[in-house]
Scaffold this motif. Structure first.
Motif, short mmCIF file in Angstrom:
data_model
loop_
_atom_site.label_atom_id
_atom_site.label_comp_id
_atom_site.label_asym_id
_atom_site.label_seq_id
_atom_site.Cartn_x
_atom_site.Cartn_y
_atom_site.Cartn_z
N ALA A 74 0.83 -1.21 0.00
CA ALA A 74 0.00 0.00 0.00
C ALA A 74 0.87 1.26 0.00
O ALA A 74 0.54 2.25 -0.67
CB ALA A 74 -0.93 -0.01 1.22
N ALA A 129 9.89 0.32 8.27
CA ALA A 129 10.53 -0.23 9.48
C ALA A 129 11.46 -1.39 9.15
O ALA A 129 12.45 -1.62 9.84
CB ALA A 129 9.45 -0.67 10.47
N GLU A 130 11.12 -2.12 8.06
CA GLU A 130 11.98 -3.26 7.69
C GLU A 130 13.16 -2.76 6.86
O GLU A 130 13.12 -1.67 6.30
CB GLU A 130 11.17 -4.27 6.87
N ARG A 147 3.65 -9.93 -0.06
CA ARG A 147 3.53 -10.93 1.01
C ARG A 147 2.82 -12.24 0.62
O ARG A 147 3.18 -13.29 1.16
CB ARG A 147 2.82 -10.32 2.23
N LYS A 198 3.46 -19.37 0.38
CA LYS A 198 3.28 -20.30 -0.75
C LYS A 198 4.67 -20.57 -1.37
O LYS A 198 5.42 -21.39 -0.86
CB LYS A 198 2.29 -19.69 -1.76
N ALA A 227 8.25 4.85 12.32
CA ALA A 227 7.51 5.95 12.93
C ALA A 227 7.14 5.52 14.35
O ALA A 227 6.73 4.38 14.58
CB ALA A 227 6.25 6.24 12.13
N ARG A 285 4.85 -13.20 8.88
CA ARG A 285 4.37 -11.92 8.36
C ARG A 285 5.38 -11.30 7.39
O ARG A 285 5.01 -10.68 6.42
CB ARG A 285 4.10 -10.96 9.53
N ASP A 317 -3.88 -2.62 4.97
CA ASP A 317 -4.29 -3.39 6.14
C ASP A 317 -4.53 -2.55 7.39
O ASP A 317 -5.21 -2.99 8.32
CB ASP A 317 -3.22 -4.44 6.48
N HIS A 342 -6.49 -7.64 2.73
CA HIS A 342 -6.29 -8.36 1.48
C HIS A 342 -5.43 -7.57 0.51
O HIS A 342 -5.56 -6.34 0.42
CB HIS A 342 -7.62 -8.66 0.80
N TRP A 397 -7.85 -14.29 -2.29
CA TRP A 397 -7.67 -15.68 -2.74
C TRP A 397 -6.76 -16.41 -1.77
O TRP A 397 -6.00 -15.80 -1.01
CB TRP A 397 -7.06 -15.71 -4.14
P1 FAD Z 1 2.03 -4.60 4.85
O1 FAD Z 1 2.28 -5.50 3.69
O2 FAD Z 1 1.94 -5.19 6.21
O3 FAD Z 1 3.15 -3.46 4.84
C1 FAD Z 1 3.25 -2.52 5.87
C2 FAD Z 1 4.70 -2.15 6.05
O4 FAD Z 1 4.78 -1.09 7.00
C3 FAD Z 1 5.54 -3.28 6.60
O5 FAD Z 1 6.69 -3.47 5.81
C4 FAD Z 1 5.93 -2.82 8.01
O6 FAD Z 1 7.21 -3.23 8.40
C5 FAD Z 1 5.86 -1.31 7.86
N1 FAD Z 1 5.62 -0.64 9.14
C6 FAD Z 1 4.81 -1.03 10.14
N2 FAD Z 1 4.83 -0.16 11.16
C7 FAD Z 1 5.68 0.82 10.78
C8 FAD Z 1 6.12 2.01 11.41
N3 FAD Z 1 5.68 2.37 12.62
N4 FAD Z 1 7.02 2.79 10.75
C9 FAD Z 1 7.47 2.45 9.51
N5 FAD Z 1 7.08 1.31 8.88
C10 FAD Z 1 6.18 0.53 9.50
N6 FAD Z 1 -3.80 -11.44 0.67
C11 FAD Z 1 -4.50 -11.96 -0.35
O7 FAD Z 1 -5.40 -11.30 -0.87
N7 FAD Z 1 -4.24 -13.24 -0.81
C12 FAD Z 1 -3.28 -14.02 -0.26
O8 FAD Z 1 -3.08 -15.16 -0.70
C13 FAD Z 1 -2.51 -13.49 0.81
N8 FAD Z 1 -1.52 -14.22 1.39
C14 FAD Z 1 -0.80 -13.69 2.41
C15 FAD Z 1 0.21 -14.45 2.98
C16 FAD Z 1 0.95 -13.95 4.03
C17 FAD Z 1 2.03 -14.78 4.65
C18 FAD Z 1 0.67 -12.66 4.55
C19 FAD Z 1 1.46 -12.11 5.72
C20 FAD Z 1 -0.34 -11.89 3.98
C21 FAD Z 1 -1.08 -12.40 2.90
N9 FAD Z 1 -2.09 -11.64 2.31
C22 FAD Z 1 -2.82 -12.18 1.27
C23 FAD Z 1 -2.42 -10.30 2.79
C24 FAD Z 1 -1.68 -9.22 2.01
O9 FAD Z 1 -0.35 -9.56 1.86
C25 FAD Z 1 -1.83 -7.90 2.76
O10 FAD Z 1 -3.21 -7.52 2.69
C26 FAD Z 1 -0.96 -6.80 2.19
O11 FAD Z 1 0.40 -7.12 2.35
C27 FAD Z 1 -1.25 -5.46 2.88
O12 FAD Z 1 -0.35 -4.49 2.42
P2 FAD Z 1 -0.01 -3.22 3.33
O13 FAD Z 1 0.99 -2.45 2.53
O14 FAD Z 1 -1.25 -2.58 3.77
O15 FAD Z 1 0.67 -3.81 4.64
#
Ligand code: FAD
Length: 384
Positions: free
Chosen positions: A8, A30-31, A38, A43, A72, A113, A256, A273, A302
């Protein structure tokens, strides 16, 4: 500024540029890794077929000041407090995703995660390893699938009466029970966990499961702890309206960590998702740049597990009827449809991808559905 360098966050950078923003963009992550995907972690990465899932983003062309390994830690209007000091912002995208819930006693690396979690877990999934997976949800089922395929002896424990019970309800979730035995996995349902240690899981009924690896797959929580006490409105995530605007001017949230107001479903949704993290940044960038757009997709998800391809779309809360297309539990797949007032509101397709594509469109259209035609798997969902 964009906080959170996942799907995102990186899509937000792309969208801000695509929509003409020429100012400075700072991306905090943060990473230590460049933004990565992810879904493959549970898989292909766990299976050993893939090591790197970095997103294909032209970072140089986007001209983003990426600060990896910087988290942050707090928020004041106009300022993000970080592990690298205070940083001012004019506009802010919150994209910190979610954090896996763990259990007291579980060793480090017991959740899945991050890519580091996946690589550590993969190194421990050696043939013959005794693996206990706590939680028969989406992640638990996928990890169990991969672990069994790698030759591990896998037991899945869940306090609920069915796998995927929270997501799909016990009746539909129960249809996946036979898949576990077919994959050679022991499934213990209605079984609470009393305690977890790195080499042992004690069950609430007094039994103990000695093991080499424990994986905790009991869900995730929005990574918004750093915002508590800031005054920004939180509601099981960052509370945002249909434009993804948070309670402070110039702040939006995506992915998320965002709990957004769905006009379609009349409730606040937090959708963990991939598809939501992909699409919400289009609207968030528009909002931040002063435009008007609404985020109101029909959620889509999915999962590949136990030899089956599951796809879910919609939001089943409030359903007053359930219709199956095909025989529920049939080895070659079926589709379960949830309806309210004669209209499709959610659909689970098991090995029937065409149903989910058409079902998602019908949910979006919100038009009445002929239940008899819907129940006939030979009638396309779009014609029912
Ligand atoms: P994230 O991917 O969690 O990214 C957020 C980032 O922000 C992270 O890198 C984190 O380190 C960073 N962060 C957190 N706090 C801070 C802070 N305070 N300061 C700076 N950085 C910070 N979805 C599907 O639809 N189908 C699937 O098959 C599916 N399989 C998945 C399998 C796994 C193992 C996982 C973990 C998730 C899966 N998902 C799946 C869900 C999907 O990956 C997530 O919905 C998606 O990654 C969300 O993206 P995001 O960018 O919102 O959050």
């Amino acid at each position: 500024m964009v906080v959170g360098a996942g799907m995102a966050g990186s899509r937000s950078c792309e969208e801000l540029r695509a929509q003409g923003f020429e100012g400075e963009i700072v991306l905090l992550g943060a990473e230590q890794h460049l933004p990565y995907d992810r879904p493959p972690l549970s898989k292909e990465v766990l299976a050993g077929d893939l090591d790197d899932t970095a997103l294909e983003v032209p970072w140089d062309r986007l001209d983003v000041d990426m600060r990896l390994g910087v988290a942050a830690t707090g928020l004041r209007p106009g300022t993000v407090e970080t592990t690298g000091g205070d940083l001012p912002y004019d506009g802010l995208v919150l994209a910190t995703g979610a954090r896996a819930v763990t259990l007291p006693g579980a060793a480090g690396g017991s959740v899945l995660r991050t890519v580091d979690d996946a690589l550590l877990l993969r190194s421990r999934l050696v043939p013959g390893a005794r693996v206990v997976v706590v939680g028969a949800g989406w992640i638990g089922a996928e990890v169990a699938t991969t672990a069994a395929a790698r030759g591990c002896a896998v037991t899945v424990v869940d306090a609920g009466a069915a796998p995927l019970g929270i997501a799909l309800g016990d009746e539909v979730g129960s249809l996946t029970v036979p898949w576990y035995a077919e994959a050679g996995i022991e499934l213990l349902l209605s079984t609470g966990v009393a305690s977890v240690e790195p080499d042992r899981v004690e069950l609430a009924d007094g039994r103990a499961l000695p093991c080499d690896v424990v994986v905790v797959g009991v869900g995730a929580r929005p990574d918004t702890g750093w915002l508590e006490g800031s005054g920004l409105e939180l509601d099981r995530g960052v509370a945002v309206d249909e434009h993804l605007r948070a309670s402070w001017d110039g702040v939006v949230a995506v992915g998320d960590c965002a709990a957004w107001q769905s006009l379609r479903f009349g409730t606040r949704l937090r959708v963990e998702h991939w598809d939501d993290a992909l699409t919400a940044p289009v609207v968030a960038a528009t909002t931040l740049l002063g435009g008007s757009a609404v985020h109101d997709p029909v959620p889509y998800f999915w999962s590949q597990q136990l030899g089956h391809y599951l796809q879910h779309t919609g939001h089943a809360a409030g359903a007053d009827a359930v219709v199956h297309r095909g025989t529920p539990g049939a080895p070659d797949g079926w589709t379960t449809c949830w309806l309210r007032a004669g209209r499709l509101i959610a659909l689970l397709a098991v090995d029937r991808p065409r149903d989910v594509v058409q079902g998602r469109k019908r949910i979006a259209a919100g038009d009445p559905v002929d239940l008899t035609a819907l129940a006939d798997p030979a009638t396309p969902v779009k014609s029912a």
